[in-house]
Write a protein that holds these residues in place. Structure first.
Motif, PDB file in Angstrom:
ATOM      1  N   LYS A  26      -4.989  19.649   2.381  1.00 17.45           N
ATOM      2  CA  LYS A  26      -5.073  18.288   2.910  1.00 17.45           C
ATOM      3  C   LYS A  26      -6.481  17.881   3.319  1.00 17.45           C
ATOM      4  O   LYS A  26      -6.838  16.714   3.206  1.00 17.45           O
ATOM      5  CB  LYS A  26      -4.071  18.053   4.037  1.00 17.45           C
ATOM      6  N   SER A  27      -7.303  18.814   3.744  1.00 14.10           N
ATOM      7  CA  SER A  27      -8.667  18.453   4.140  1.00 14.10           C
ATOM      8  C   SER A  27      -9.535  18.097   2.934  1.00 14.10           C
ATOM      9  O   SER A  27     -10.544  17.407   3.077  1.00 14.10           O
ATOM     10  CB  SER A  27      -9.317  19.601   4.913  1.00 14.10           C
ATOM     11  N   LYS A  28      -9.124  18.516   1.746  1.00 14.75           N
ATOM     12  CA  LYS A  28      -9.882  18.243   0.523  1.00 14.75           C
ATOM     13  C   LYS A  28      -9.418  16.968  -0.176  1.00 14.75           C
ATOM     14  O   LYS A  28     -10.087  16.501  -1.097  1.00 14.75           O
ATOM     15  CB  LYS A  28      -9.747  19.418  -0.451  1.00 14.75           C
ATOM     16  N   LEU A  29      -8.283  16.436   0.231  1.00 12.66           N
ATOM     17  CA  LEU A  29      -7.716  15.274  -0.455  1.00 12.66           C
ATOM     18  C   LEU A  29      -8.395  13.979  -0.011  1.00 12.66           C
ATOM     19  O   LEU A  29      -8.667  13.796   1.177  1.00 12.66           O
ATOM     20  CB  LEU A  29      -6.217  15.156  -0.151  1.00 12.66           C
ATOM     21  N   PRO A  30      -8.624  13.079  -0.965  1.00 13.76           N
ATOM     22  CA  PRO A  30      -9.075  11.736  -0.565  1.00 13.76           C
ATOM     23  C   PRO A  30      -7.983  11.065   0.262  1.00 13.76           C
ATOM     24  O   PRO A  30      -6.797  11.406   0.154  1.00 13.76           O
ATOM     25  CB  PRO A  30      -9.256  11.010  -1.903  1.00 13.76           C
ATOM     26  N   THR A  31      -8.354  10.112   1.081  1.00  9.59           N
ATOM     27  CA  THR A  31      -7.413   9.467   2.002  1.00  9.59           C
ATOM     28  C   THR A  31      -6.188   8.900   1.290  1.00  9.59           C
ATOM     29  O   THR A  31      -5.058   9.085   1.748  1.00  9.59           O
ATOM     30  CB  THR A  31      -8.129   8.350   2.785  1.00  9.59           C
ATOM     31  N   VAL A  32      -6.402   8.228   0.173  1.00 13.08           N
ATOM     32  CA  VAL A  32      -5.282   7.617  -0.556  1.00 13.08           C
ATOM     33  C   VAL A  32      -4.320   8.695  -1.056  1.00 13.08           C
ATOM     34  O   VAL A  32      -3.101   8.567  -0.911  1.00 13.08           O
ATOM     35  CB  VAL A  32      -5.797   6.754  -1.730  1.00 13.08           C
ATOM     36  N   ALA A  33      -4.853   9.761  -1.618  1.00 15.68           N
ATOM     37  CA  ALA A  33      -4.009  10.849  -2.114  1.00 15.68           C
ATOM     38  C   ALA A  33      -3.285  11.543  -0.962  1.00 15.68           C
ATOM     39  O   ALA A  33      -2.107  11.895  -1.075  1.00 15.68           O
ATOM     40  CB  ALA A  33      -4.850  11.863  -2.890  1.00 15.68           C
ATOM     41  N   TYR A  34      -3.986  11.733   0.153  1.00 19.64           N
ATOM     42  CA  TYR A  34      -3.381  12.348   1.339  1.00 19.64           C
ATOM     43  C   TYR A  34      -2.185  11.529   1.815  1.00 19.64           C
ATOM     44  O   TYR A  34      -1.105  12.073   2.041  1.00 19.64           O
ATOM     45  CB  TYR A  34      -4.424  12.469   2.458  1.00 19.64           C
ATOM     46  N   ASN A  35      -2.384  10.225   1.956  1.00 18.93           N
ATOM     47  CA  ASN A  35      -1.303   9.352   2.441  1.00 18.93           C
ATOM     48  C   ASN A  35      -0.130   9.317   1.470  1.00 18.93           C
ATOM     49  O   ASN A  35       1.032   9.341   1.895  1.00 18.93           O
ATOM     50  CB  ASN A  35      -1.833   7.942   2.704  1.00 18.93           C
ATOM     51  N   ALA A  36      -0.422   9.274   0.176  1.00 16.63           N
ATOM     52  CA  ALA A  36       0.651   9.239  -0.822  1.00 16.63           C
ATOM     53  C   ALA A  36       1.451  10.541  -0.811  1.00 16.63           C
ATOM     54  O   ALA A  36       2.686  10.522  -0.825  1.00 16.63           O
ATOM     55  CB  ALA A  36       0.059   8.990  -2.206  1.00 16.63           C
ATOM     56  N   GLU A  37       0.746  11.653  -0.776  1.00 23.30           N
ATOM     57  CA  GLU A  37       1.426  12.956  -0.766  1.00 23.30           C
ATOM     58  C   GLU A  37       2.254  13.135   0.502  1.00 23.30           C
ATOM     59  O   GLU A  37       3.381  13.624   0.467  1.00 23.30           O
ATOM     60  CB  GLU A  37       0.395  14.080  -0.898  1.00 23.30           C
ATOM     61  N   LYS A  38       1.700  12.711   1.623  1.00 20.29           N
ATOM     62  CA  LYS A  38       2.422  12.814   2.896  1.00 20.29           C
ATOM     63  C   LYS A  38       3.703  11.973   2.853  1.00 20.29           C
ATOM     64  O   LYS A  38       4.759  12.400   3.319  1.00 20.29           O
ATOM     65  CB  LYS A  38       1.524  12.352   4.035  1.00 20.29           C
ATOM     66  N   GLN A  39       3.611  10.786   2.271  1.00 23.93           N
ATOM     67  CA  GLN A  39       4.773   9.906   2.177  1.00 23.93           C
ATOM     68  C   GLN A  39       5.857  10.526   1.287  1.00 23.93           C
ATOM     69  O   GLN A  39       7.037  10.512   1.635  1.00 23.93           O
ATOM     70  CB  GLN A  39       4.352   8.544   1.629  1.00 23.93           C
ATOM     71  N   VAL A  40       5.454  11.096   0.166  1.00 25.25           N
ATOM     72  CA  VAL A  40       6.419  11.739  -0.737  1.00 25.25           C
ATOM     73  C   VAL A  40       7.083  12.925  -0.046  1.00 25.25           C
ATOM     74  O   VAL A  40       8.316  13.091  -0.112  1.00 25.25           O
ATOM     75  CB  VAL A  40       5.731  12.185  -2.047  1.00 25.25           C
ATOM     76  N   LEU A  41       6.287  13.743   0.634  1.00 25.65           N
ATOM     77  CA  LEU A  41       6.847  14.896   1.344  1.00 25.65           C
ATOM     78  C   LEU A  41       7.800  14.461   2.452  1.00 25.65           C
ATOM     79  O   LEU A  41       8.872  15.045   2.615  1.00 25.65           O
ATOM     80  CB  LEU A  41       5.726  15.752   1.930  1.00 25.65           C
ATOM     81  N   THR A  42       7.413  13.434   3.194  1.00 28.48           N
ATOM     82  CA  THR A  42       8.276  12.941   4.271  1.00 28.48           C
ATOM     83  C   THR A  42       9.611  12.460   3.723  1.00 28.48           C
ATOM     84  O   THR A  42      10.673  12.798   4.263  1.00 28.48           O
ATOM     85  CB  THR A  42       7.566  11.806   5.038  1.00 28.48           C
ATOM     86  N   ARG A  43       9.580  11.717   2.645  1.00 30.06           N
ATOM     87  CA  ARG A  43      10.836  11.231   2.041  1.00 30.06           C
ATOM     88  C   ARG A  43      11.688  12.380   1.513  1.00 30.06           C
ATOM     89  O   ARG A  43      12.917  12.365   1.650  1.00 30.06           O
ATOM     90  CB  ARG A  43      10.533  10.240   0.920  1.00 30.06           C
ATOM     91  N   THR A  44      11.045  13.359   0.921  1.00 31.52           N
ATOM     92  CA  THR A  44      11.784  14.518   0.408  1.00 31.52           C
ATOM     93  C   THR A  44      12.444  15.280   1.552  1.00 31.52           C
ATOM     94  O   THR A  44      13.610  15.683   1.447  1.00 31.52           O
ATOM     95  CB  THR A  44      10.841  15.447  -0.385  1.00 31.52           C
ATOM     96  N   ILE A  45      11.719  15.462   2.639  1.00 32.48           N
ATOM     97  CA  ILE A  45      12.287  16.153   3.800  1.00 32.48           C
ATOM     98  C   ILE A  45      13.428  15.332   4.392  1.00 32.48           C
ATOM     99  O   ILE A  45      14.477  15.880   4.765  1.00 32.48           O
ATOM    100  CB  ILE A  45      11.194  16.451   4.852  1.00 32.48           C
ATOM    101  N   GLU A  46      13.264  14.022   4.470  1.00 35.80           N
ATOM    102  CA  GLU A  46      14.346  13.161   4.991  1.00 35.80           C
ATOM    103  C   GLU A  46      15.592  13.253   4.111  1.00 35.80           C
ATOM    104  O   GLU A  46      16.713  13.287   4.620  1.00 35.80           O
ATOM    105  CB  GLU A  46      13.858  11.719   5.096  1.00 35.80           C
ATOM    106  N   ASP A  47      15.404  13.303   2.784  1.00 34.09           N
ATOM    107  CA  ASP A  47      16.546  13.474   1.876  1.00 34.09           C
ATOM    108  C   ASP A  47      17.211  14.828   2.088  1.00 34.09           C
ATOM    109  O   ASP A  47      18.440  14.947   2.027  1.00 34.09           O
ATOM    110  CB  ASP A  47      16.094  13.338   0.419  1.00 34.09           C
ATOM    111  N   THR A  48      16.414  15.851   2.353  1.00 37.20           N
ATOM    112  CA  THR A  48      16.951  17.184   2.611  1.00 37.20           C
ATOM    113  C   THR A  48      17.761  17.183   3.906  1.00 37.20           C
ATOM    114  O   THR A  48      18.827  17.796   3.984  1.00 37.20           O
ATOM    115  CB  THR A  48      15.806  18.218   2.677  1.00 37.20           C
ATOM    116  N   ILE A  49      17.273  16.464   4.905  1.00 37.45           N
ATOM    117  CA  ILE A  49      18.009  16.344   6.175  1.00 37.45           C
ATOM    118  C   ILE A  49      19.353  15.653   5.947  1.00 37.45           C
ATOM    119  O   ILE A  49      20.389  16.095   6.456  1.00 37.45           O
ATOM    120  CB  ILE A  49      17.168  15.588   7.225  1.00 37.45           C
ATOM    121  N   LYS A  50      19.353  14.585   5.171  1.00 39.78           N
ATOM    122  CA  LYS A  50      20.613  13.875   4.879  1.00 39.78           C
ATOM    123  C   LYS A  50      21.613  14.788   4.192  1.00 39.78           C
ATOM    124  O   LYS A  50      22.804  14.771   4.510  1.00 39.78           O
ATOM    125  CB  LYS A  50      20.334  12.647   4.013  1.00 39.78           C
TER     126      LYS A  50
END
Length: 73
Positions: A26-50
């Motif tokens: 994450k420290s090597k990722l550009p801001t846009v890529a960091y935010n996009a990846e974080k959003q995808v991971l968050t949604r995936t984790i939320e789907d796993t919780i459901k």
């Protein structure tokens, strides 16, 4: 129900792998890529919780761990 448990186990494995890679890079990722990846991971984790909430008995400790993981991203 067994299929849901198998699918949940697969989702947890994917989440674990992806989050580990994300945290490592994450420290090597550009801001846009960091935010996009974080959003995808968050949604995936939320789907796993459901999915976990559909399993009986509900694995509350797993759900709590996944919610904590979202906060750590």
């Amino acid at each position: 129900m067994d299929q849901k448990i198998q699918y949940l186990n697969q989702m947890i494995e994917v989440v674990d792998t992806k989050v580990s890679t994300f945290k490592k890079n994450k420290s090597k990722l550009p801001t846009v890529a960091y935010n996009a990846e974080k959003q995808v991971l968050t949604r995936t984790i939320e789907d796993t919780i459901k999915l976990a909430e559909e399993i009986k008995p509900v694995p509350y400790s797993l759900i709590n761990d996944l919610k904590s993981l979202i906060k750590q991203l």
